[in-house]
Design an enzyme around this catalytic site. Sequence first.
Site, PDB file in Angstrom:
ATOM      1  N   ALA A 255       0.839  -1.190   0.000  1.00  0.00           N
ATOM      2  CA  ALA A 255       0.000   0.000   0.000  1.00  0.00           C
ATOM      3  C   ALA A 255       0.876   1.242   0.000  1.00  0.00           C
ATOM      4  CB  ALA A 255      -0.902   0.017   1.228  1.00  0.00           C
ATOM      5  N   ASN A 258      -0.065   8.042   0.173  1.00  0.00           N
ATOM      6  CA  ASN A 258      -0.356   9.349  -0.424  1.00  0.00           C
ATOM      7  C   ASN A 258      -1.236  10.199   0.494  1.00  0.00           C
ATOM      8  OD1 ASN A 258       0.644   8.114  -2.958  1.00  0.00           O
ATOM      9  ND2 ASN A 258      -1.274   6.987  -2.790  1.00  0.00           N
ATOM     10  N   GLU A 291       0.044   2.729   6.929  1.00  0.00           N
ATOM     11  CA  GLU A 291      -0.141   3.834   5.973  1.00  0.00           C
ATOM     12  C   GLU A 291      -0.731   5.046   6.674  1.00  0.00           C
ATOM     13  OE1 GLU A 291       1.470   3.242   3.432  1.00  0.00           O
ATOM     14  OE2 GLU A 291       1.486   1.060   3.567  1.00  0.00           O
ATOM     15  N   GLU A 313      10.302   4.812   7.113  1.00  0.00           N
ATOM     16  CA  GLU A 313       9.849   3.421   7.089  1.00  0.00           C
ATOM     17  C   GLU A 313      10.166   2.664   8.377  1.00  0.00           C
ATOM     18  OE1 GLU A 313       7.671   2.620   5.229  1.00  0.00           O
ATOM     19  OE2 GLU A 313       7.831   3.936   3.490  1.00  0.00           O
TER      20      GLU A 313
HETATM   21  N1  TRP Z   1       5.837   3.784   1.152  1.00  0.00           N
HETATM   22  C1  TRP Z   1       5.086   2.571   0.963  1.00  0.00           C
HETATM   23  C2  TRP Z   1       4.871   1.956   2.331  1.00  0.00           C
HETATM   24  O1  TRP Z   1       5.684   1.912   3.145  1.00  0.00           O
HETATM   25  C3  TRP Z   1       5.757   1.543   0.153  1.00  0.00           C
HETATM   26  C4  TRP Z   1       6.095   1.797  -1.269  1.00  0.00           C
HETATM   27  C5  TRP Z   1       7.221   2.272  -1.796  1.00  0.00           C
HETATM   28  C6  TRP Z   1       5.347   1.386  -2.378  1.00  0.00           C
HETATM   29  N2  TRP Z   1       7.237   2.182  -3.139  1.00  0.00           N
HETATM   30  C7  TRP Z   1       6.105   1.639  -3.511  1.00  0.00           C
HETATM   31  C8  TRP Z   1       4.106   0.829  -2.499  1.00  0.00           C
HETATM   32  C9  TRP Z   1       5.640   1.295  -4.784  1.00  0.00           C
HETATM   33  C10 TRP Z   1       3.650   0.497  -3.761  1.00  0.00           C
HETATM   34  C11 TRP Z   1       4.420   0.712  -4.879  1.00  0.00           C
HETATM   35  O2  TRP Z   1       3.850   1.496   2.659  1.00  0.00           O
HETATM   36 ZN    ZN Z   2       5.795   2.572   4.828  1.00  0.00          ZN
END
Ligand code: TRP
Ligand code: ZN
Length: 850
Positions: A255, A258, A291, A313
């Site tokens: 996921a 955004n 998220e 993260e």
């Molecule tokens: N930032 C998202 C998370 O930690 C993960 C993510 C990074 C991501 N690149 C992506 C999700 C590309 C889908 C596609 O949850």
């Molecule tokens: Zn994340």
Amino acid sequence: MRDASPQTVYLADYTPFGWKVESVSLAFTLDPHATRVRCRMTLTPNPGAPKQDFFLHGENLQLISAKIDGQLVTPDITADGLRCAVPDRAFLWESEVEIDPANNTALEGLYMSNGMYCTQCEAEGFRKITYYPDRPDVMSVFSVTIDGPHPVLLSNGNPVSTSEGRAEWHDPWPKPAYLFALVAGDLVAHQGSFTTRSGAEVALNLYVRPGDEGKCAFGMEALKASMKWDEEVYGREYDLDLFNIVAVDDFNMGAMENKGLNIFNSSAVLASPETSTDTNFERIEAIIAHEYFHNWTGNRITCRDWFQLCLKEGLTVFRDSQFTADMRSAPVKRISDVIDLRARQFPEDQGPLAHPVRPESFQEVNNFYTATVYEKGAEVIHMLKTLVGDAAYADALDLYFTRHDGDAATIEDWLKVFEDSTGRDLTQFKRWYSQAGTPHLSVTEQWEDGTLTLAFRQETKPSAASPAPAPQVIPIAVGLIARDGSEAAATRVLEMDQAEQSFTFEGLAERPVASILRDFSAPVVLDHPMPDADRAHLVAHDTDPFNRWEAARTLARKSLIAMITEGAAPDAAYLDALAAVVTDKALDPAFRALMLGLPSQTDLAGTLDQAGHTPDPARIYTAAEAMRDAQAQRLADDLAALHSDNQVTAPYRPDAEQSGKRALANAALALISRQDGGARAARQFTDADNMTQQLAALACSLRAGNGQDLLASFETQWKDDRLVMDKWFSLQVIEAAPDEAAATARRLTEHPDFNWKNPNRFRAVFGALAMHHAGFHHASGAGYELLTDWLIRLDPVNPQTTARMCSAFQTWRRYDEDRQSMIRDQVTRLLDTDGLSRDTTEMLSRIAAA
Ligand code: TRP
Ligand code: ZN
């Protein structure tokens, strides 16, 4: 297309962008093959930045026009962006590009999934939507207009106006482009609402395709629980009038956070008792929380550059595991996290892909969304909290939020907050961010005159990423258990900061049994020799649930290693200790189910490798099977009761209590099925009214050899449900005998529903194959060859998913000459493929360099 010479990016080369984007307006006119994107932004020179050319990222864009202050300009276009002469003052940039979402199979940028438009911009996908300074330290306020014939048109922030065929959105919070999102389609909303602590009303929506409405309720409740938890535990409130989640079938990861418009892989949000297992429910709850928590740790405070990825993260994984621990069982969550860390992060840290939690260089940033950045990143925060204590951790986090709200921050900023609020010097602790590799921690005990001395030694193997690792700060939580089973000393956290260091416990009446690395207080491999009887004593009496489980796991591991290397029989002392715990009704069923688990075969291969043995996958498989049979025999008198006493009669709830019972009952069923030919499992399959019971029964039947009819009836029942069919595909590979794993996977690729361009379906088959240790590493090499065939096919379509799956080969150096040379041949075959993506090229070159 393959880059002629893949560029390496270095952390040390960071320079700020030469302009500030005061605000940006985007206007989309949607069309499957010819979407128009107009972008207007006001740029002002950034006084803090060195002089530089004006460069905007852009990939696969067809430039229609570009203007500066209303005058047409002709930029220099390259494969990765454009350069243009600009005035030495504030100016207005306008561009129009055309893009082709329907042909965007990489699932990055704006693409289509089942007729709906959606976006994925992290890390560098926004540059496939328009020309832009696509870097996380450029933050701006976005206004978005969408024109399209779809009932639902969504973007970030709050809605400004909606009319037939048009929607306008405004996001008041400055954000980097990677948090941009757009969704358009024929979707239905499952609605909810949340009142924040300060009284603001937030409208909540979970948007799904028609037909999936019945799978939204759980996700909505998980979202509300997450919002409440973040207020109570971290004092963080939500900051928009609206929070939307959209479920998408074609998605590369779980996921994406955004701003105000989270986009989810449908497997990470859609749930119903009939179609989802208890494990699915728990994962969904955790991902929704993850998220949502990013709204503060990621969005309000973002990363200066992608090297700082663990800033958001690692912290957000840490926060979501705290949430799960609070919502469910803390010990069960801790044990599950360590199992996962050993399964995914240890092999990475001990092989050719090893990199620090904060890497210092990369070619393709998508390759660094790793278990090291995420899970080890979270472990580092767990250690920090253990070292400073709960209250100081809370103070430091408050300071982090006030000091850095609105910033694009670094790991230095993060550590400075802890230094300033606690007065500690974290210079040495910072090595956890800069050094790769799993430290090995060995300990010897000395007992004399009522004093127990623990002498520790830490050692990290040099790697390409860290050729000369220095000693790290290791918090070692230690407790002492007396001979009568009581606590001789409560948990004390030792702070090791030297290569070798001793600690003493004085004034003891008798020699206790030391319980070391309680709660897994550091992500290390612990070597603590002790008599088996003492280990069994810990299995029976340790007051730290993690170490109680760990003691049993260590006995199991030792016994399995002896079975593999010396042909020993299963250890009776382990089986006795296990039986006592598993049948102890005073203990949580979920914990007892975890006790019945064995180290995975991959994990055993790693242990053998670390001890200087060459792992033989076939022998490991045979030993694991023999141990399962031994468990079944030792527990023969108890299994029927374990299964029937833990049946849940109340209406299905996916909570910790019910799912713990089902986990124990189904662990018992797996052992029963080794003895009754799968008869009881077949009955459970017929009686099941939820997916947890049905799928467990099917797995047991397949193992027992009586599952083929059930498999067919499962397919008939679920052929129209994509997520359930993913389970149907993967289970057949998981439960296949080693000789048949590759052939099974190959046969499944011929199934009409094997839609290989869908990442969930591709992973259902090939993720399962890669995880089938004895099947993938079969002496015939059929597993290596089949996976390679399909990676070659997938790479031009979806480089990101292809590259991630290359990690199946990362442990190749562990194995014998024959296997090594077979893998080397396949890796070479892949690398020699014309036009191989930068993503896959980087992964394979790093693996091959081992
Ligand atoms: N930032 C998202 C998370 O930690 C993960 C993510 C990074 C991501 N690149 C992506 C999700 C590309 C889908 C596609 O949850
Ligand atoms: Zn994340």
